[in-house]
Write an enzyme that holds these catalytic residues in place. Structure first.
Site, PDB file in Angstrom:
ATOM      1  N   LEU A  96       0.841  -1.114   0.050  1.00 40.42           N
ATOM      2  CA  LEU A  96       0.034  -0.091   0.007  1.00 40.42           C
ATOM      3  C   LEU A  96       0.991   1.203   0.138  1.00 40.42           C
ATOM      4  CD1 LEU A  96      -2.505  -0.932   2.722  1.00 40.42           C
ATOM      5  CD2 LEU A  96      -2.924  -1.129   0.324  1.00 40.42           C
ATOM      6  N   ASP A  97       0.470   2.390  -0.523  1.00 37.02           N
ATOM      7  CA  ASP A  97       1.226   3.728  -0.435  1.00 37.02           C
ATOM      8  C   ASP A  97       1.492   4.198   0.828  1.00 37.02           C
ATOM      9  OD1 ASP A  97       1.088   3.763  -3.321  1.00 37.02           O
ATOM     10  OD2 ASP A  97      -0.578   5.057  -3.381  1.00 37.02           O
ATOM     11  N   ALA A  98       2.328   4.857   1.096  1.00 37.72           N
ATOM     12  CA  ALA A  98       2.523   5.105   2.543  1.00 37.72           C
ATOM     13  C   ALA A  98       1.473   6.199   3.054  1.00 37.72           C
ATOM     14  CB  ALA A  98       3.958   5.911   2.411  1.00 37.72           C
TER      15      ALA A  98
END
Length: 304
Positions: A134-136
């Site tokens: 997942l993106d930060a």
């Protein structure tokens, strides 16, 4: 040394070699600037054009040294499920999945190590046990493999698209139709390496969506991903001119973001379902909205 493929004929050096070698255009431009790209024995600039059959010689940069995993507690990260094969976590905002060059913040794998959880040793050193990301700036549910068997089975499941990945996104405006499929290829943005875009010839990318709640200025959308490209949901809805609220990178309205006190995209990995690698039984996990996303919805509901 290799001949320039016919498919790259006429392309700029930076764009063509980025596609051929899987590097970013910035890296190729830097190589060209330092004399690392030769065509027919002569240095080529980043904006020179490739000609099919020309002899290409590229001196690649030295690979980066492996990034060390630092075991440190991650505030707000919750373990939703844990057994001998997998650990399922609820990832908070501002946390990367694994270490990478230039990232100095907390990571999921570092948080698991600090909690004393052993994870699979499969994969690159800094990404051991990681089967998806997942993106930060994206919150929600994700799974990490603890056993080598689980790593192999889950990697195959994500590749073969047998994992059920459910997201909720708050997007600007009102998508029409309210239920549909976005089938548009994604690749690196042609001008900005830190972004992705719908690009002809990009990797196949499919997003299914349905509006589940409509507000004056935005819509809450339930999303199922058939593929898992980097920034896929953000890119697809930006291409429809309905970017995720708060996603300034992809064209969201900063005024609306400030009004809702959002400092990141409203995007949440809501559910994750898959066949358990140990015995094949179907398991599914759900993550509740974090405080910032829930508060933004309350503001919109109060106005409607």
């Amino acid at each position: 040394m290799l001949p320039v493929p016919d498919g790259l004929d006429g392309m700029r050096v930076d764009a063509g070699l980025a596609k051929l070698l899987g590097l970013s255009r910035t890296v190729v431009a830097e190589l060209a600037a330092t004399g690392g790209v030769l065509i027919d024995g002569r240095p080529a600039g980043k904006s020179d054009r490739l000609a099919a059959g020309g002899l290409l010689e590229v001196t690649l940069p030295e690979p980066d040294a492996p990034v060390e995993v630092v075991a440190e507690p991650v505030e707000g990260m919750r373990v939703l499920y844990d057994d001998d094969d997998i650990v399922v976590v609820d990832k908070p905002v501002g946390v990367a999945v694994h270490p990478s060059p230039g990232w100095a913040g907390p990571t999921v794998v570092g948080g698991l190590a600090a909690a004393g959880l052993r994870i699979s040793t499969s994969g690159a050193a800094e990404r051991q046990g990681v089967v998806h990301r997942l993106d930060a700036g994206t919150t929600g549910v994700m799974v990490v493999a603890k056993s080598e068997h689980a790593y192999t089975v889950l990697k195959r499941a994500f590749k073969e698209r047998t994992v059920d990945k459910g997201y909720h996104a708050l997007v600007q405006g009102h998508p029409d139709p309210t239920r549909g499929t976005i089938d548009a290829p994604i690749d690196r943005h042609p001008r900005h390496d830190y972004k992705f875009a719908v690009v002809a010839g990009g990797r196949p990318s499919i997003t299914h969506y349905e509006v589940i709640e409509a507000f004056r200025a935005a819509s809450l959308v339930d999303i199922k991903l058939e593929t898992g490209r980097t920034h896929q949901i953000r890119v697809h809805f930006a291409a429809l001119r309905h970017p995720c609220v708060g996603d300034l990178t992809y064209g969201a309205d900063p005024v609306l973001a400030r009004k809702l006190s959002l400092t990141r995209q409203w995007l949440h990995a809501r559910t994750l379902g898959f066949a358990h690698p140990a015995d094949g039984r179907w398991v599914e996990f759900t993550s509740e909205y974090p405080a910032d996303l829930a508060a933004a919805l309350e503001v919109l509901r109060a106005e409607s």
